[in-house]
Design a protein around this motif. Structure first.
Motif, PDB file in Angstrom:
ATOM      1  N   LEU A 187      -2.922   1.498 -16.173  1.00 17.98           N
ATOM      2  CA  LEU A 187      -2.209   0.230 -15.970  1.00 17.98           C
ATOM      3  C   LEU A 187      -2.714  -0.538 -14.750  1.00 17.98           C
ATOM      4  N   GLY A 188      -3.593   0.102 -13.967  1.00 16.96           N
ATOM      5  CA  GLY A 188      -4.182  -0.573 -12.823  1.00 16.96           C
ATOM      6  C   GLY A 188      -3.685  -0.134 -11.457  1.00 16.96           C
ATOM      7  N   VAL A 189      -2.838   0.873 -11.396  1.00 13.81           N
ATOM      8  CA  VAL A 189      -2.385   1.381 -10.102  1.00 13.81           C
ATOM      9  C   VAL A 189      -3.547   2.164  -9.480  1.00 13.81           C
ATOM     10  N   PRO A 190      -3.928   1.840  -8.250  1.00  7.87           N
ATOM     11  CA  PRO A 190      -5.055   2.542  -7.611  1.00  7.87           C
ATOM     12  C   PRO A 190      -4.780   4.045  -7.466  1.00  7.87           C
ATOM     13  N   ALA A 191      -5.759   4.850  -7.812  1.00  9.38           N
ATOM     14  CA  ALA A 191      -5.620   6.308  -7.776  1.00  9.38           C
ATOM     15  C   ALA A 191      -5.272   6.819  -6.385  1.00  9.38           C
ATOM     16  N   VAL A 192      -5.736   6.151  -5.343  1.00  9.72           N
ATOM     17  CA  VAL A 192      -5.470   6.613  -3.975  1.00  9.72           C
ATOM     18  C   VAL A 192      -3.997   6.538  -3.613  1.00  9.72           C
ATOM     19  N   ARG A 193      -3.226   5.782  -4.351  1.00 10.53           N
ATOM     20  CA  ARG A 193      -1.797   5.654  -4.085  1.00 10.53           C
ATOM     21  C   ARG A 193      -0.967   6.712  -4.812  1.00 10.53           C
ATOM     22  N   LEU A 194      -1.565   7.410  -5.758  1.00 11.86           N
ATOM     23  CA  LEU A 194      -0.830   8.343  -6.616  1.00 11.86           C
ATOM     24  C   LEU A 194      -1.045   9.785  -6.167  1.00 11.86           C
ATOM     25  N   ASP A 214       0.818  -1.208   0.000  1.00 13.72           N
ATOM     26  CA  ASP A 214       0.000   0.000   0.000  1.00 13.72           C
ATOM     27  C   ASP A 214       0.851   1.257   0.000  1.00 13.72           C
ATOM     28  N   ARG A 215       2.015   1.179  -0.596  1.00  9.59           N
ATOM     29  CA  ARG A 215       2.909   2.332  -0.631  1.00  9.59           C
ATOM     30  C   ARG A 215       2.339   3.444  -1.500  1.00  9.59           C
ATOM     31  N   LYS A 216       2.638   4.670  -1.108  1.00 10.20           N
ATOM     32  CA  LYS A 216       2.217   5.830  -1.892  1.00 10.20           C
ATOM     33  C   LYS A 216       3.285   6.138  -2.934  1.00 10.20           C
ATOM     34  N   VAL A 217       2.831   6.642  -4.064  1.00 15.08           N
ATOM     35  CA  VAL A 217       3.739   7.045  -5.128  1.00 15.08           C
ATOM     36  C   VAL A 217       3.545   8.541  -5.367  1.00 15.08           C
ATOM     37  N   TYR A 218       4.615   9.290  -5.191  1.00 15.26           N
ATOM     38  CA  TYR A 218       4.581  10.727  -5.452  1.00 15.26           C
ATOM     39  C   TYR A 218       5.143  10.971  -6.848  1.00 15.26           C
ATOM     40  N   LEU A 219       4.387  11.680  -7.648  1.00 14.01           N
ATOM     41  CA  LEU A 219       4.774  12.005  -9.020  1.00 14.01           C
ATOM     42  C   LEU A 219       5.213  13.462  -9.018  1.00 14.01           C
ATOM     43  N   ASN A 220       6.509  13.681  -8.912  1.00  9.08           N
ATOM     44  CA  ASN A 220       7.072  15.027  -8.847  1.00  9.08           C
ATOM     45  C   ASN A 220       7.318  15.538 -10.256  1.00  9.08           C
ATOM     46  N   GLY A 221       6.490  16.498 -10.670  1.00 10.66           N
ATOM     47  CA  GLY A 221       6.620  17.081 -12.003  1.00 10.66           C
ATOM     48  C   GLY A 221       7.625  18.211 -12.003  1.00 10.66           C
ATOM     49  N   LYS A 265      10.836  16.603 -16.691  1.00 14.00           N
ATOM     50  CA  LYS A 265      10.657  15.195 -16.315  1.00 14.00           C
ATOM     51  C   LYS A 265       9.592  15.051 -15.239  1.00 14.00           C
ATOM     52  N   VAL A 266       9.224  13.793 -14.998  1.00 20.40           N
ATOM     53  CA  VAL A 266       8.407  13.429 -13.839  1.00 20.40           C
ATOM     54  C   VAL A 266       9.195  12.380 -13.080  1.00 20.40           C
ATOM     55  N   GLU A 267       9.422  12.644 -11.834  1.00 16.56           N
ATOM     56  CA  GLU A 267      10.172  11.761 -10.962  1.00 16.56           C
ATOM     57  C   GLU A 267       9.188  10.991 -10.091  1.00 16.56           C
ATOM     58  N   LEU A 268       9.321   9.670 -10.024  1.00 15.84           N
ATOM     59  CA  LEU A 268       8.478   8.848  -9.177  1.00 15.84           C
ATOM     60  C   LEU A 268       9.215   8.519  -7.895  1.00 15.84           C
TER      61      LEU A 268
END
Length: 74
Positions: A38-45, A2-9, A68-71
């Motif tokens: 791709l199926g990654v839950p929106a709550v994690r992004l 259940d890790r969160k993914v931060y998309l740093n633009g 870039k976008v850094e994950l």
């Protein structure tokens, strides 16, 4: 699991601060949409527009590396 993914633009330093924040947000949102498809839950992004805050480029070649976008996983 259940890790969160931060998309740093990010973007290069050209343009106004408002424009660069909007552009970096748009970049990160595009990646968010792709990951959701791709199926990654929106709550994690989580989108974080950084604008030009961390830009280091000084010419076209190095500005390209700023766009870039850094994950980052937490």
């Amino acid at each position: 699991k259940d890790r969160k993914v931060y998309l740093n633009g990010h973007c290069d330093p050209r343009g106004t601060e408002e424009y660069n924040l909007a552009l970096s947000n748009q970049r990160a949102q595009a990646i968010r949409k792709y990951l959701e498809e791709l199926g990654v839950p929106a709550v994690r992004l989580h989108v974080v527009p950084k604008g030009e805050l961390e830009a280091t480029g000084t010419d076209e070649e190095t500005w390209a590396k700023d766009r870039k976008v850094e994950l980052v996983w937490y």
